[in-house]
Design a protein around this motif. Structure first.
Motif, PDB file in Angstrom:
ATOM      1  N   ASP A 207      -8.184  -4.782  12.877  1.00  0.00           N
ATOM      2  CA  ASP A 207      -7.165  -3.332  12.868  1.00  0.00           C
ATOM      3  C   ASP A 207      -6.327  -3.503  11.777  1.00  0.00           C
ATOM      4  OD1 ASP A 207      -8.420  -2.945  15.328  1.00  0.00           O
ATOM      5  OD2 ASP A 207      -6.763  -3.965  16.325  1.00  0.00           O
ATOM      6  N   LYS A 208      -6.165  -2.522  11.225  1.00  0.00           N
ATOM      7  CA  LYS A 208      -5.244  -2.126  10.035  1.00  0.00           C
ATOM      8  C   LYS A 208      -3.870  -1.685  10.167  1.00  0.00           C
ATOM      9  CE  LYS A 208      -9.259  -1.628   6.802  1.00  0.00           C
ATOM     10  NZ  LYS A 208      -9.902  -0.592   5.980  1.00  0.00           N
ATOM     11  N   SER A 209      -2.921  -2.066   9.671  1.00  0.00           N
ATOM     12  CA  SER A 209      -1.728  -1.681   9.724  1.00  0.00           C
ATOM     13  C   SER A 209      -1.578  -0.565   8.719  1.00  0.00           C
ATOM     14  CB  SER A 209      -0.640  -2.952   9.204  1.00  0.00           C
ATOM     15  OG  SER A 209       0.640  -2.323   8.854  1.00  0.00           O
ATOM     16  N   VAL A 210      -1.006   0.405   9.012  1.00  0.00           N
ATOM     17  CA  VAL A 210      -0.733   1.772   8.153  1.00  0.00           C
ATOM     18  C   VAL A 210       0.361   1.261   7.201  1.00  0.00           C
ATOM     19  CG1 VAL A 210      -0.257   4.196   8.043  1.00  0.00           C
ATOM     20  CG2 VAL A 210      -1.662   3.383   9.791  1.00  0.00           C
ATOM     21  N   TRP A 211       1.437   0.729   7.835  1.00  0.00           N
ATOM     22  CA  TRP A 211       2.487   0.305   6.915  1.00  0.00           C
ATOM     23  C   TRP A 211       1.969  -0.459   5.653  1.00  0.00           C
ATOM     24  CZ3 TRP A 211       7.313  -2.530   9.443  1.00  0.00           C
ATOM     25  CH2 TRP A 211       7.978  -1.527  10.219  1.00  0.00           C
ATOM     26  N   MET A 212       1.084  -1.420   6.040  1.00  0.00           N
ATOM     27  CA  MET A 212       0.488  -2.461   4.948  1.00  0.00           C
ATOM     28  C   MET A 212      -0.245  -1.523   3.923  1.00  0.00           C
ATOM     29  SD  MET A 212       2.069  -5.255   4.747  1.00  0.00           S
ATOM     30  CE  MET A 212       2.483  -5.219   6.222  1.00  0.00           C
ATOM     31  N   GLN A 213      -0.945  -0.468   4.352  1.00  0.00           N
ATOM     32  CA  GLN A 213      -1.849   0.183   3.327  1.00  0.00           C
ATOM     33  C   GLN A 213      -0.899   0.996   2.230  1.00  0.00           C
ATOM     34  OE1 GLN A 213      -5.068   0.005   3.804  1.00  0.00           O
ATOM     35  NE2 GLN A 213      -4.408  -0.929   5.640  1.00  0.00           N
ATOM     36  N   GLY A 214       0.378   1.357   2.645  1.00  0.00           N
ATOM     37  CA  GLY A 214       1.544   1.766   1.906  1.00  0.00           C
ATOM     38  C   GLY A 214       2.052   0.751   1.018  1.00  0.00           C
ATOM     39  N   ARG A 215       2.563  -0.494   1.713  1.00  0.00           N
ATOM     40  CA  ARG A 215       3.060  -1.321   0.964  1.00  0.00           C
ATOM     41  C   ARG A 215       2.206  -1.894  -0.158  1.00  0.00           C
ATOM     42  NH1 ARG A 215       6.573  -5.050   5.464  1.00  0.00           N
ATOM     43  NH2 ARG A 215       8.336  -3.682   5.616  1.00  0.00           N
ATOM     44  N   ALA A 216       0.936  -2.069   0.198  1.00  0.00           N
ATOM     45  CA  ALA A 216      -0.141  -2.845  -0.915  1.00  0.00           C
ATOM     46  C   ALA A 216      -0.131  -1.865  -2.065  1.00  0.00           C
ATOM     47  CB  ALA A 216      -1.180  -3.353   0.112  1.00  0.00           C
ATOM     48  N   GLY A 217      -0.247  -0.509  -1.562  1.00  0.00           N
ATOM     49  CA  GLY A 217      -0.444   0.436  -2.620  1.00  0.00           C
ATOM     50  C   GLY A 217       0.633   0.440  -3.610  1.00  0.00           C
ATOM     51  N   TRP A 218       1.877   0.361  -3.050  1.00  0.00           N
ATOM     52  CA  TRP A 218       3.035   0.489  -3.961  1.00  0.00           C
ATOM     53  C   TRP A 218       3.161  -1.061  -4.674  1.00  0.00           C
ATOM     54  CZ3 TRP A 218       7.018  -3.158  -4.181  1.00  0.00           C
ATOM     55  CH2 TRP A 218       8.067  -3.076  -5.105  1.00  0.00           C
ATOM     56  N   MET A 219       2.894  -2.084  -4.097  1.00  0.00           N
ATOM     57  CA  MET A 219       3.111  -3.331  -4.721  1.00  0.00           C
ATOM     58  C   MET A 219       2.157  -3.682  -5.929  1.00  0.00           C
ATOM     59  SD  MET A 219       4.878  -6.094  -4.371  1.00  0.00           S
ATOM     60  CE  MET A 219       4.943  -6.423  -6.009  1.00  0.00           C
ATOM     61  N   PHE A 220       0.891  -3.343  -5.669  1.00  0.00           N
ATOM     62  CA  PHE A 220      -0.231  -3.366  -6.795  1.00  0.00           C
ATOM     63  C   PHE A 220       0.056  -2.557  -8.009  1.00  0.00           C
ATOM     64  CE2 PHE A 220      -2.381  -5.892  -3.802  1.00  0.00           C
ATOM     65  CZ  PHE A 220      -2.782  -6.994  -4.271  1.00  0.00           C
ATOM     66  N   SER A 221       0.545  -1.212  -7.449  1.00  0.00           N
ATOM     67  CA  SER A 221       1.082  -0.377  -8.634  1.00  0.00           C
ATOM     68  C   SER A 221       2.191  -0.948  -9.459  1.00  0.00           C
ATOM     69  CB  SER A 221       1.487   1.113  -7.913  1.00  0.00           C
ATOM     70  OG  SER A 221       0.207   1.631  -7.229  1.00  0.00           O
ATOM     71  N   TYR A 222       3.042  -1.538  -8.579  1.00  0.00           N
ATOM     72  CA  TYR A 222       4.327  -2.052  -9.226  1.00  0.00           C
ATOM     73  C   TYR A 222       3.887  -3.244 -10.187  1.00  0.00           C
ATOM     74  CZ  TYR A 222       8.988  -3.689  -9.834  1.00  0.00           C
ATOM     75  OH  TYR A 222      10.585  -4.052 -10.166  1.00  0.00           O
ATOM     76  N   ILE A 223       3.138  -4.063  -9.706  1.00  0.00           N
ATOM     77  CA  ILE A 223       2.667  -5.068 -10.596  1.00  0.00           C
ATOM     78  C   ILE A 223       2.003  -4.795 -11.896  1.00  0.00           C
ATOM     79  CG2 ILE A 223       1.247  -7.272 -10.786  1.00  0.00           C
ATOM     80  CD1 ILE A 223       1.708  -7.711  -7.880  1.00  0.00           C
TER      81      ILE A 223
ATOM     82  N   MET B  28       9.427 -10.163  -4.239  1.00  0.00           N
ATOM     83  CA  MET B  28      10.302 -11.045  -4.613  1.00  0.00           C
ATOM     84  C   MET B  28       9.940 -11.654  -5.811  1.00  0.00           C
ATOM     85  SD  MET B  28      11.136 -14.865  -2.786  1.00  0.00           S
ATOM     86  CE  MET B  28       9.398 -15.448  -3.458  1.00  0.00           C
ATOM     87  N   LEU B  29       8.836 -12.176  -6.034  1.00  0.00           N
ATOM     88  CA  LEU B  29       8.350 -12.908  -7.124  1.00  0.00           C
ATOM     89  C   LEU B  29       8.283 -11.793  -8.445  1.00  0.00           C
ATOM     90  CD1 LEU B  29       5.329 -14.790  -5.476  1.00  0.00           C
ATOM     91  CD2 LEU B  29       7.535 -15.541  -6.474  1.00  0.00           C
ATOM     92  N   ALA B  30       7.831 -10.783  -8.379  1.00  0.00           N
ATOM     93  CA  ALA B  30       7.705  -9.786  -9.454  1.00  0.00           C
ATOM     94  C   ALA B  30       9.411  -9.298  -9.818  1.00  0.00           C
ATOM     95  CB  ALA B  30       7.018  -8.543  -9.012  1.00  0.00           C
ATOM     96  N   LYS B  31      10.013  -8.852  -8.850  1.00  0.00           N
ATOM     97  CA  LYS B  31      11.490  -8.724  -9.296  1.00  0.00           C
ATOM     98  C   LYS B  31      12.423  -9.813  -9.837  1.00  0.00           C
ATOM     99  CE  LYS B  31      13.668  -5.208  -7.483  1.00  0.00           C
ATOM    100  NZ  LYS B  31      13.375  -4.176  -8.403  1.00  0.00           N
ATOM    101  N   GLY B  32      11.975 -10.874  -9.124  1.00  0.00           N
ATOM    102  CA  GLY B  32      12.722 -12.370  -9.584  1.00  0.00           C
ATOM    103  C   GLY B  32      12.251 -12.372 -11.149  1.00  0.00           C
ATOM    104  N   LEU B  33      11.072 -12.209 -11.024  1.00  0.00           N
ATOM    105  CA  LEU B  33      10.397 -12.711 -12.540  1.00  0.00           C
ATOM    106  C   LEU B  33      11.051 -11.590 -13.727  1.00  0.00           C
ATOM    107  CD1 LEU B  33       8.812 -14.148 -14.290  1.00  0.00           C
ATOM    108  CD2 LEU B  33       6.932 -12.583 -13.833  1.00  0.00           C
ATOM    109  N   GLU B  34      11.389 -10.399 -13.178  1.00  0.00           N
ATOM    110  CA  GLU B  34      12.128  -9.487 -14.131  1.00  0.00           C
ATOM    111  C   GLU B  34      13.397  -9.800 -14.421  1.00  0.00           C
ATOM    112  OE1 GLU B  34      10.730  -5.192 -13.517  1.00  0.00           O
ATOM    113  OE2 GLU B  34      10.382  -6.011 -11.556  1.00  0.00           O
ATOM    114  N   ILE B  35      14.033 -10.336 -13.276  1.00  0.00           N
ATOM    115  CA  ILE B  35      15.522 -10.598 -13.596  1.00  0.00           C
ATOM    116  C   ILE B  35      15.615 -12.052 -14.519  1.00  0.00           C
ATOM    117  CG2 ILE B  35      17.699 -11.455 -12.355  1.00  0.00           C
ATOM    118  CD1 ILE B  35      16.466  -9.492  -9.912  1.00  0.00           C
ATOM    119  N   LEU B  36      14.685 -12.782 -14.191  1.00  0.00           N
ATOM    120  CA  LEU B  36      14.880 -13.897 -14.985  1.00  0.00           C
ATOM    121  C   LEU B  36      14.459 -13.820 -16.265  1.00  0.00           C
ATOM    122  CD1 LEU B  36      12.775 -16.332 -12.268  1.00  0.00           C
ATOM    123  CD2 LEU B  36      15.156 -16.652 -13.152  1.00  0.00           C
TER     124      LEU B  36
END
Length: 394
Positions: free
Chosen positions: A48-64, A383-391
């Motif tokens: 079973d798939k979480s619809v939240w996670m389709q959006g979150r993953a879509g944003w996260m991989f685009s952000y990276i 956290m890792l992506a934004k943390g890396l940007e700040i660091l």
């Protein structure tokens, strides 16, 4: 550890642990989108798939892709998640489902519209990465749709009754203006032609968010009266404090306060973080408790004294951001304190990614999981992506 040590740690954890874990185990090559229910080793334990996670993953991989590493496979994954959501996760009334089967048949729909907000973020960030304008138009369309419901300019077409009878207890919740504030910031970055519009809405939302912080209690409440912004201490659900939520929206506000050079917003962000961290940190076992009662009474939620992954992720971002903005050593000390606990307890050196749930004493629940309906490639990787940007700026 020095700044370079942390940069190396965050980059390794993001690109050599978390991203590969989801690339190897989470991608649904048959039906599209992401499979989010993974055990410790990455085996799928529920399709079973979480619809939240389709959006979150879509944003996260685009952000990276946009901020960290421009790999085509990141865009391909993001597009697959967004397209799966567009094809299968939207009901006939325009609202989105909460969960669907692996091949996209509807399973569950909930009263709130968080599926839609993560879908907006994904479309906006992907449009920025790919240049495909139709995704931006979808993001704008759904922001207008959800925002109109929130502002009572349009009725919820699904017409589910609220959790509490509004005639008996008319309450409003922090989660709604908080997520819309974040969504508007993401969309503003992609839809630059309407920059001022989103900024204006964020200003309104920030004022509404401020009502949930009660200085007399040194705490932010999850629920307050919709009539007069007061707190209801006679009700256990109304006394609950979620320190992780408060820490998360503290850095939302801080980021905008810095952009606007708004000293009042920056000061409020500091206060919210300081109070939430002090209240939420477990002085006996370490880590951030999930829920606490403002009067120290019992909490209804059974998981109240557990340690969840995401409050620690938000505390890392917020403390590091506060250190950058203020230069105050105490925030770097908190950053190191949270990193020591989080990387030491949640990060799985053997199989990659992070455990989702720990008991109060810091041991993972058994059997441990890496993903489920609410946990996927989002909070840890953000956290890792934004943390890396700040660091990189320190």
């Amino acid at each position: 550890m020095n700044i370079n040590d942390y940069k190396n740690l965050f980059r390794e954890e993001l690109l050599k642990s978390c991203v590969p874990f989801w690339l190897e185990h989470g991608i649904d090559h048959e039906y599209g989108g992401i499979l989010n229910c993974l055990d410790r080793e990455g085996e799928v334990y529920s399709e079973d798939k979480s619809v939240w996670m389709q959006g979150r993953a879509g944003w996260m991989f685009s952000y990276i892709y946009n901020r960290i590493e421009k790999k085509q496979e990141y865009l391909d994954i993001a597009k697959s998640c967004i397209d799966f959501a567009s094809k299968y996760c939207i009901d006939r009334d325009g609202r989105m489902f909460f969960t669907v089967t692996r091949d996209g048949k509807p399973l569950r729909k909930r009263r709130y519209w968080f599926s839609e907000t993560f879908y907006i973020m994904a479309n906006a960030e992907y449009a920025l990465a790919s240049g495909e304008k139709e995704y931006l138009e979808t993001a704008k369309k759904y922001f207008s749709f959800v925002y109109a419901i929130y502002r009572n300019l349009a009725s919820d077409p699904f017409k589910i009754t609220p959790k509490s009878n509004s005639e008996t207890r008319n309450m409003k919740t922090l989660a709604e203006p908080m997520i819309l504030f974040n969504v508007a910031a993401v969309l503003r970055n992609a839809d630059t032609e309407n920059f001022d519009y989103y900024t204006d809405q964020m200003s309104l939302l920030a004022k509404e968010i401020k009502n949930f912080y009660k200085p007399e209690f040194h705490a932010t409440f999850e629920n307050i009266s919709a009539d007069d912004n007061s707190v209801l201490l006679s009700s256990a659900p109304c006394r609950v404090i979620n320190p992780g939520h408060d820490i998360e929206y503290a850095w939302f506000l801080l980021e905008e306060g810095v952009r606007k050079n708004d000293s009042e917003m920056i000061s409020l962000s500091k206060t919210i973080f300081d109070d939430a961290f002090a209240f939420g940190w477990d002085k006996e076992y370490g880590g951030i408790l999930y829920f606490k009662d403002i009067l120290g009474k019992p909490v209804e939620a059974y998981e109240h004294d557990m340690k969840l992954w995401w409050p620690h992720n938000e505390a890392v971002i917020a403390s590091l951001m506060l250190f950058k903005v203020t230069g105050e050593q105490k925030y770097f000390d908190i950053f190191e304190q949270v990193c020591s606990y989080a990387f030491g307890h949640f990060s799985d050196r053997k199989y990659g990614e992070w455990f989702g749930y720990l008991r109060r004493d810091g041991k993972p629940t058994e059997p441990p999981c890496k993903g489920h309906t609410y946990k996927g490639p989002f909070h840890v990787m953000r956290m890792l992506a934004k943390g890396l940007e700040i660091l990189e700026t320190l």
